[in-house]
Design a protein around this motif. Structure first.
Motif: not given
Length: 383
Positions: A366-381
């Motif tokens: 669950a925490s891994a998915e949360r951080e991966m979503q944050a990573f993708q959000r930052i990548q999309r600016n």
């Protein structure tokens, strides 16, 4: 001309022009109507105000010029005309209108400040500064105070009053610590002051250890890495234990993409820097990165640890250490450093990605998915 297209910049510090109008608080239609019942005057006023509300500034200016001719002793009319000219960027026209308004009614709110800003806009900085100083000292209107402060900084610099400008810069930074425009202009001030100091150094002591170091910095900023290294080595010849110079040499070598030396040469320079200053976190980090990329993880770990020990708030150092620990199959320790990196720098996408991998290795999906979503959000600016 529509106000939204004006894009004021400092010298016209960026402020939404409609907001400026609201701040100045001129009287509305009934006030003028009470003083002059003339139907032509009232009709002209209503047309001019409608043009102003619709941001048709040229039409508004035409209307208020007619009003000024019809009612030459109404201070508010001259003040509003001065405001319109200011918003048009016609500062030469704004000045006499604002002067006339103040002659007729010195108590009009904020007109003296707008006059000072307009004087700065036409380069009359000496005349503008007293009014700007007075306006900036008044905290009553936060938005207008910010505008005045930026104009005051600019005028003081133009007059060569750098010490007073530095005081205003410090106040602006304290009052508006997160304002992008303030940060840009105060940052430029600091950069210009630093450049002037370096130029003076090179003029008075070019052959000193500091002169060679300043020359090296200037050459490196221009991309002349090989010549920069020559100057850095001249500085070291005069003072072999000078902190920071070996680090600069190493960075110049790396930036030269092989033209000024090899990766091993850069590593040697970083090591020499650490021998002079074992607390140099950046040198330790760069050594750790080189070793990590070479898969020499044990040595890399030691340098990353040295970096974060000496600088606990160093987000990149935490990321480097966390990544190496994860690759060494120590995800629990990795997680601690990567979580610290995210706290220090929440928008660091590498920290987010590496933390997601650490959580995954620990089985916390669950925490891994949360951080991966944050990573993708930052990548999309995305915010």
């Amino acid at each position: 001309m529509r106000i939204a297209r004006l894009g004021l910049t400092i010298g016209r510090a960026a402020v939404v022009p409609v907001l400026v109008a609201a701040l100045l608080g001129f009287p509305d239609g009934p006030t003028l109507a009470q003083t002059t019942p003339d139907a032509v005057l009232q009709s002209t006023y209503q047309q001019a105000e409608e043009a102003f509300r619709e941001q048709r500034l040229d039409d508004a200016a035409t209307g208020y010029r007619k009003l000024a001719a019809l009612s030459p002793d109404t201070a508010e009319v001259h003040a509003k005309l001065g405001l319109i000219h200011y918003l048009q960027g016609r500062f030469h026209d704004a000045v006499p209108s604002l002067r006339r308004a103040l002659d007729l009614k010195p108590s009009l709110p904020n007109v003296d400040a707008l006059l000072a800003i307009s004087l700065a806009g036409i380069g009359e900085h000496g005349e503008a500064v007293p009014g700007l100083e007075k306006g900036f000292a008044d905290p009553a209107n936060e938005q207008l105070r910010r505008l005045i402060g930026l104009e005051l900084q600019r005028s003081l610099v133009a007059l060569g009053r750098q010490e007073r400008a530095a005081t205003i810069v410090a106040q602006l930074e304290r009052l508006y610590p997160d304002d992008p425009e303030v940060l840009y202009h105060t940052g430029r001030f600091h950069a210009d002051m630093a450049t002037a100091a370096m130029q003076h150094l090179l003029a008075v002591a070019p052959a000193s250890v500091w002169g060679h170091q300043a020359s090296g910095d200037a050459l490196e900023s221009l991309g002349n890495h090989e010549l920069a290294i020559v100057e850095y080595r001249k500085a070291l010849a005069k003072r072999p234990d000078l902190p920071g110079v070996h680090y600069s040499i190493a960075r110049a070598i790396q930036s030269s993409e092989g033209a000024a030396g090899t990766e091993d040469d850069a590593m040697n320079a970083y090591r020499q820097e650490l021998r002079i200053d074992s607390t140099h976190a950046l040198a330790a980090y760069e050594l750790g990165e080189i070793l990590r990329k070479r898969s020499e993880l044990g040595q890399a770990r030691g340098f990353f640890q040295q970096a974060v020990t000496n600088r606990p708030d160093f987000a990149l150092g935490r990321v480097g250490l966390g990544r190496v620990l994860r690759e060494l199959d120590e995800p629990e320790q990795a997680k601690a450093h990567l979580e610290a990196a995210v706290r220090i720098s929440p928008e660091n996408e590498i920290a987010r990605y590496q933390l997601a991998l650490a959580y995954r290795a620990l089985g916390d999906l669950a925490s891994a998915e949360r951080e991966m979503q944050a990573f993708q959000r930052i990548q999309r600016n995305e915010p």
